[in-house]
Design an enzyme around this catalytic site. Structure first.
Site, mmCIF file in Angstrom:
data_model
loop_
_atom_site.group_PDB
_atom_site.id
_atom_site.type_symbol
_atom_site.label_atom_id
_atom_site.label_comp_id
_atom_site.label_asym_id
_atom_site.label_seq_id
_atom_site.Cartn_x
_atom_site.Cartn_y
_atom_site.Cartn_z
ATOM 1 N N ALA A 133 0.859 -1.180 0.000
ATOM 2 C CA ALA A 133 0.000 0.000 0.000
ATOM 3 C C ALA A 133 0.899 1.235 0.000
ATOM 4 C CB ALA A 133 -0.867 -0.018 1.244
ATOM 5 N N GLY A 184 0.540 -5.146 0.719
ATOM 6 C CA GLY A 184 -0.622 -5.123 -0.169
ATOM 7 C C GLY A 184 -0.325 -5.692 -1.546
ATOM 8 N N GLU A 216 -0.669 -9.227 -1.183
ATOM 9 C CA GLU A 216 -2.097 -9.529 -0.967
ATOM 10 C C GLU A 216 -2.868 -9.532 -2.288
ATOM 11 O OE1 GLU A 216 -2.215 -6.559 2.219
ATOM 12 O OE2 GLU A 216 -3.316 -8.057 3.377
ATOM 13 N N GLU A 257 4.084 -5.514 7.054
ATOM 14 C CA GLU A 257 3.257 -4.542 7.784
ATOM 15 C C GLU A 257 3.620 -4.441 9.260
ATOM 16 O OE1 GLU A 257 2.178 -6.730 5.578
ATOM 17 O OE2 GLU A 257 0.660 -5.846 4.266
HETATM 18 N N1 3HC Z 1 4.567 3.478 0.100
HETATM 19 C C1 3HC Z 1 5.058 4.697 -0.216
HETATM 20 N N2 3HC Z 1 6.337 4.944 -0.494
HETATM 21 C C2 3HC Z 1 7.175 3.905 -0.453
HETATM 22 C C3 3HC Z 1 6.747 2.600 -0.149
HETATM 23 C C4 3HC Z 1 5.366 2.402 0.137
HETATM 24 N N3 3HC Z 1 4.873 1.194 0.409
HETATM 25 N N4 3HC Z 1 7.818 1.786 -0.193
HETATM 26 C C5 3HC Z 1 8.878 2.541 -0.529
HETATM 27 N N5 3HC Z 1 8.485 3.816 -0.688
HETATM 28 C C6 3HC Z 1 9.319 4.953 -1.096
HETATM 29 C C7 3HC Z 1 10.408 5.268 -0.086
HETATM 30 O O1 3HC Z 1 9.941 6.150 0.906
HETATM 31 C C8 3HC Z 1 11.467 5.891 -0.968
HETATM 32 O O2 3HC Z 1 11.063 7.216 -1.205
HETATM 33 P P1 3HC Z 1 12.181 8.352 -1.416
HETATM 34 O O3 3HC Z 1 12.954 7.944 -2.620
HETATM 35 O O4 3HC Z 1 11.386 9.592 -1.567
HETATM 36 O O5 3HC Z 1 13.009 8.324 -0.169
HETATM 37 C C9 3HC Z 1 11.324 5.123 -2.283
HETATM 38 O O6 3HC Z 1 10.016 4.541 -2.253
HETATM 39 C C10 3HC Z 1 12.338 4.032 -2.485
HETATM 40 O O7 3HC Z 1 12.320 3.215 -1.325
HETATM 41 P P2 3HC Z 1 13.664 2.623 -0.711
HETATM 42 O O8 3HC Z 1 14.677 3.695 -0.602
HETATM 43 O O9 3HC Z 1 13.283 1.888 0.528
HETATM 44 O O10 3HC Z 1 14.086 1.631 -1.887
HETATM 45 P P3 3HC Z 1 14.786 0.221 -1.813
HETATM 46 O O11 3HC Z 1 14.977 -0.188 -3.199
HETATM 47 O O12 3HC Z 1 15.937 0.244 -0.869
HETATM 48 O O13 3HC Z 1 13.701 -0.773 -1.129
HETATM 49 C C11 3HC Z 1 11.542 -1.750 -0.796
HETATM 50 C C12 3HC Z 1 12.504 -1.069 -1.783
HETATM 51 C C13 3HC Z 1 12.106 -3.099 -0.355
HETATM 52 C C14 3HC Z 1 10.231 -1.935 -1.466
HETATM 53 C C15 3HC Z 1 11.402 -0.858 0.460
HETATM 54 O O14 3HC Z 1 11.091 0.459 0.031
HETATM 55 C C16 3HC Z 1 10.319 -1.266 1.406
HETATM 56 O O15 3HC Z 1 10.516 -2.171 2.196
HETATM 57 N N6 3HC Z 1 9.173 -0.588 1.359
HETATM 58 C C17 3HC Z 1 8.090 -0.793 2.281
HETATM 59 C C18 3HC Z 1 7.278 -1.964 1.910
HETATM 60 C C19 3HC Z 1 6.134 -2.117 2.861
HETATM 61 O O16 3HC Z 1 6.219 -1.864 4.044
HETATM 62 N N7 3HC Z 1 4.989 -2.555 2.321
HETATM 63 C C20 3HC Z 1 3.822 -2.725 3.093
HETATM 64 C C21 3HC Z 1 3.059 -1.457 3.139
HETATM 65 S S1 3HC Z 1 1.699 -1.533 4.235
HETATM 66 C C22 3HC Z 1 0.538 -2.388 3.362
HETATM 67 O O17 3HC Z 1 0.780 -2.844 2.280
HETATM 68 C C23 3HC Z 1 -0.785 -2.498 4.032
HETATM 69 C C24 3HC Z 1 -1.670 -3.487 3.389
HETATM 70 O O18 3HC Z 1 -1.580 -4.700 4.064
HETATM 71 C C25 3HC Z 1 -3.085 -3.023 3.398
#
Ligand code: 3HC
Ligand code: NAI
Length: 698
Positions: free
Chosen positions: A63, A102, A105, A125
């Site tokens: 998400a 997500g 998912e 998450e």
């Molecule tokens: N939402 C919004 N922005 C995100 C994001 C997300 N899910 N994931 C990454 N970004 C952004 C980062 O803030 C960063 O922004 P910036 O360049 O402005 O600083 C950019 O994307 C690149 O991210 P990274 O620097 O972390 O890039 P990497 O290549 O090192 O890593 C990644 C990529 C492994 C995907 C890592 O970004 C990550 O772990 N992201 C989070 C993933 C996550 O937590 N997903 C679950 C979200 S909650 C959800 O899905 C709820 C659902 O169950 C309903």
């Protein structure tokens, strides 16, 4: 701007590609367009099967976290997932990159799942204090069973595509992400295979004593590893609900729990930490300059830090030459490095041949001339200004023009160190934390005359080493140690006024730190702090309160674990240490000397004072520009000092607690000691303006 979801029809197959760089997060616009593309494909009679995939680097990584905290906009992700699952045409997800949260998912709601072998799949998450909120807790156990699903969702750690195939999370590994899904769809359409809806799978939903036992075991292990955190237990509840209620009811429970978790301070703290960590490398110098090359580095000193830095560099693939003062010391330095790799082999983390390859990039010498060709040298000799200056004079002579001269000093003035060289624009501070091969924090200390490209090189080194860099200005102790000294003093005052070190440690541990300040003192070795206190003695304000207890321990040679005695006693084989009546005796003697009648401190008061002292000094660090923004202080304390991540860091915690309340606390304590507890003018200003620290996180 075009749609973030493209729909292409190849023969009878619809290909939906999600494009929302950098990670194809499932923002409102993506969900809206995905929903409408799904409906178009559903309606289109020429379409027999649908493939969902990500454009560019990855299948959606989750998400869009920036939308959390804003009112949810339809179609919310669970609705999109339900739509996919209920389609009457087979839907296949073709994954690559990092299908997370997500994103995964979405894949779980597809009827079939394919992934490139390099794909990493997970439900992270929990790292945001949340649970998978789009059916993940209901669909994953139906696919792979409860215990495996719980491990994935509660650890938040991604698994490889190979493992995903083994446990039944994916159907097939694919080499060609564009062509293979089409072949899979073709085969599917020409076979009798049915649409396989995850919500209908029941074969793994058997409540057996064995499953119950396993779930309890995993629950207990996560309660320990995620001490103090709410989300893992809630994840277990939702996963276990798959045995007790129908799919739709389980989904409802999951959704309600997700919304409930989103409102918690833990989730807010963890989401803050996620963005703070990424913001800390956004600094002016990096945008202005190109980093210098880092093909080879030198390390001076092979003690605790020099050997750790060497390993961090070697692990990043950078060849290292280590310099020590004599043959005996260089042998020790070499042994320090080899010992760590030997352990890696024993633990199965690295093969012997991998270690041999790494060590082939490692040279040692007692001759500084061996450093003539390195791109950067990091000095890690004793923490004494005259020794550092002497080393830098030599480095100035031997390092090639354009080489970066870095110091790992914990406290000393890098501007002063730079003055002994003919090239202060090449001199920078790179403050690693012990053990340097493990700890993620790297304070990059920016002296007044350093050039922008040298600062950019520091950040580039951090990236290569996979460290979290924070830009710090020059002052005694930079960001982290300067603040540490302040709350360390606060702890000492409480100890002298009546709290035992053991009560203080217990309170701080229960706040969420891995250990209390006195356990930390014993682990790090009391001698370093003692040397600093002696160095600063001539500059100390004679009016300031000073507690001698730690010095008394050091005078006895009680430096902590390494001497078997510090604030705790370490009998053979006992690394946790026992409370020591002799220490309490010393404390009592100090109280008597000062005429202090000890009083009781509640756990709550210990935390209140400790955090107020931390936040007050941190505010000064921001006000003086030593830290660029409050969130950089948070990153420093989270990654270098064990501040509990689920509280977001001290500045986020202060915002949550209320900056006005922090000010009231400070004003109350100021009545006892107006020098130590003088409120930072930045806190006063923010409170006056009705602002918080977050308003400065630009
Ligand atoms: N939402 C919004 N922005 C995100 C994001 C997300 N899910 N994931 C990454 N970004 C952004 C980062 O803030 C960063 O922004 P910036 O360049 O402005 O600083 C950019 O994307 C690149 O991210 P990274 O620097 O972390 O890039 P990497 O290549 O090192 O890593 C990644 C990529 C492994 C995907 C890592 O970004 C990550 O772990 N992201 C989070 C993933 C996550 O937590 N997903 C679950 C979200 S909650 C959800 O899905 C709820 C659902 O169950 C309903
Ligand atoms: P240490 O005492 O373990 O190692 C210092 C090494 O430097 C010794 O091996 C010594 O032989 C060598 N050395 C001394 N003078 C030298 C010279 N002229 N030329 C070559 N080698 C020389 O010390 P430690 O703990 O590794 O600290 C080193 C530096 O790192 C200090 O500035 C310290 O403040 C800093 N630091 C220490 C941390 C810690 O937790 N130990 C954390 C972060 C920084």
């Amino acid at each position: 701007m075009g749609s973030p979801v493209s729909l292409e029809i190849i023969q009878n197959i619809a290909i939906l590609k999600i494009l929302n760089p950098p990670v194809n997060a499932l923002s409102h616009l993506v969900r809206l367009n995905l929903m409408s593309a799904l409906k178009d494909a559903e309606k289109n009679e020429s379409v027999s099967a649908i493939i969902v995939m990500g454009e560019g680097n990855t299948f959606p990584a989750g998400a869009d976290i920036t939308e959390f905290g804003t009112p949810p906009k339809n179609p919310v992700l669970p609705l999109v997932c339900d739509k996919i699952e209920q389609l009457n045409k087979p839907v296949i997800s073709a994954m690559h990159g990092t299908p997370l949260g997500g994103g995964l998912e979405i894949a779980l709601s597809c009827h079939y799942r394919l992934a490139h072998p390099h794909t990493k799949l997970g439900l992270p998450e929990v790292h945001l204090g949340l649970l998978p909120g789009a059916g993940g807790t209901q669909r994953l156990p139906r696919l792979i069973g409860l215990p495996e699903a719980f491990k994935i969702a509660a650890s938040g750690m991604p698994i490889s595509a190979k493992k995903a195939k083994e446990i039944g999370l994916i159907d097939e590994l694919i080499e060609n992400i564009n062509d293979d899904p089409i072949s899979f769809a073709d085969k599917l359409l020409s076979s009798n295979k049915q649409i396989l809806r995850t919500c209908d799978i029941t074969e793994h939903l058997n409540e057996t004593p064995e499953t119950n036992r396993e779930m309890s075991k995993i629950r207990a292990s996560f309660a320990k590893s995620h001490r103090g955190q709410i989300a893992p237990g809630k994840i277990a509840n939702c996963i276990e609900a798959t045995l007790k209620m129908p799919f739709e009811k389980g989904q409802e429970l999951e959704r309600n729990t997700f919304v409930e978790l989103l409102k918690t301070n833990q989730s807010k703290g963890l989401i803050h930490a996620f963005f703070a960590e990424r913001k800390s490398s956004k600094i002016p110098e990096v945008t202005k300059a190109i980093p210098r090359p880092l093909n080879k580095i030198g390390v001076v000193g092979g003690g605790t830090m020099g050997s750790g830095i060497t390993i961090a560099a070697l692990n990043a693939g950078i060849p290292v030459t280590m310099i020590e003062r004599d043959a005996e010391s260089i042998k020790k330095g070499n042994d320090n490095v080899e010992k760590v790799y030997k352990r890696d082999i024993e633990k199965g983390r690295l093969s012997e041949s991998a270690v041999n390859d790494i060590l082939a990039q490692f040279n040692t010498s007692t001759d500084f001339d061996s450093l003539s060709q390195v791109d950067m040298v990091i000095e890690a000799v004793f923490e004494e200004m005259p020794i550092k200056k002497k080393v830098f004079q030599i480095l100035d002579q031997v390092i090639k023009p354009g080489g970066v001269l870095a110091s790992n000093t914990s406290y000393l003035d890098i501007n002063e160190i730079a003055t002994v060289t003919s090239r202060p624009s090449d001199v920078i501070g790179l403050h690693f934390f012990s053990p340097a091969n493990i700890m993620r924090l790297l304070e990059i200390v920016v002296p007044s005359r350093v050039s922008d490209d040298v600062v950019a090189t520091g950040f580039s080194l951090a990236k290569k080493m996979r460290k979290t860099p924070v830009r710090a200005g020059v002052c005694d102790g930079f960001i982290g140690n300067r603040i540490l000294n302040n709350y360390g003093d606060c702890a000492a005052f409480m100890m002298e006024d009546g709290a035992t070190p053991y009560e203080i440690d217990k309170a701080i541990f229960e706040f969420g730190y891995p250990m209390g300040p006195y356990q930390m003192f014993d682990l790090a070795g009391g001698d370093i702090g003692w040397a600093t206190r002696k160095r600063l003695e001539p500059f100390r304000n004679p009016q300031s309160r000073y507690v001698h207890i730690a010095d008394k321990l050091c005078e006895n040679g009680w430096f902590g674990q390494k001497t078997g005695r510090g604030f705790y006693r370490y009998d053979t084989g006992n690394r946790r240490g026992n409370e020591d009546p002799a220490v309490l005796e010393i404390i009592e003697q100090e109280r008597q000397k000062k005429g202090i009648t000890p009083r009781k401190f509640s756990q709550e008061e210990i935390i209140q004072r400790y955090i107020a002292a931390m936040v007050n000094e941190a505010a000064e660090v921001v006000r003086e520009g030593i830290a660029l923004r409050p969130s950089d202080v948070d990153v420093t304390k989270l990654f270098g000092y064990g501040f509990p991540r689920y509280r977001g860091g001290p500045m986020k915690y202060a915002d949550t607690y209320g900056l006005d309340r922090i000010l009231v606390d400070l004003q109350e304590f100021e009545k006892e000691d107006p020098i130590f507890w003088k409120p930072s003018s930045l806190i006063e200003k923010l409170v006056r303006e009705g602002n918080n620290f977050d308003s400065l996180n630009l």
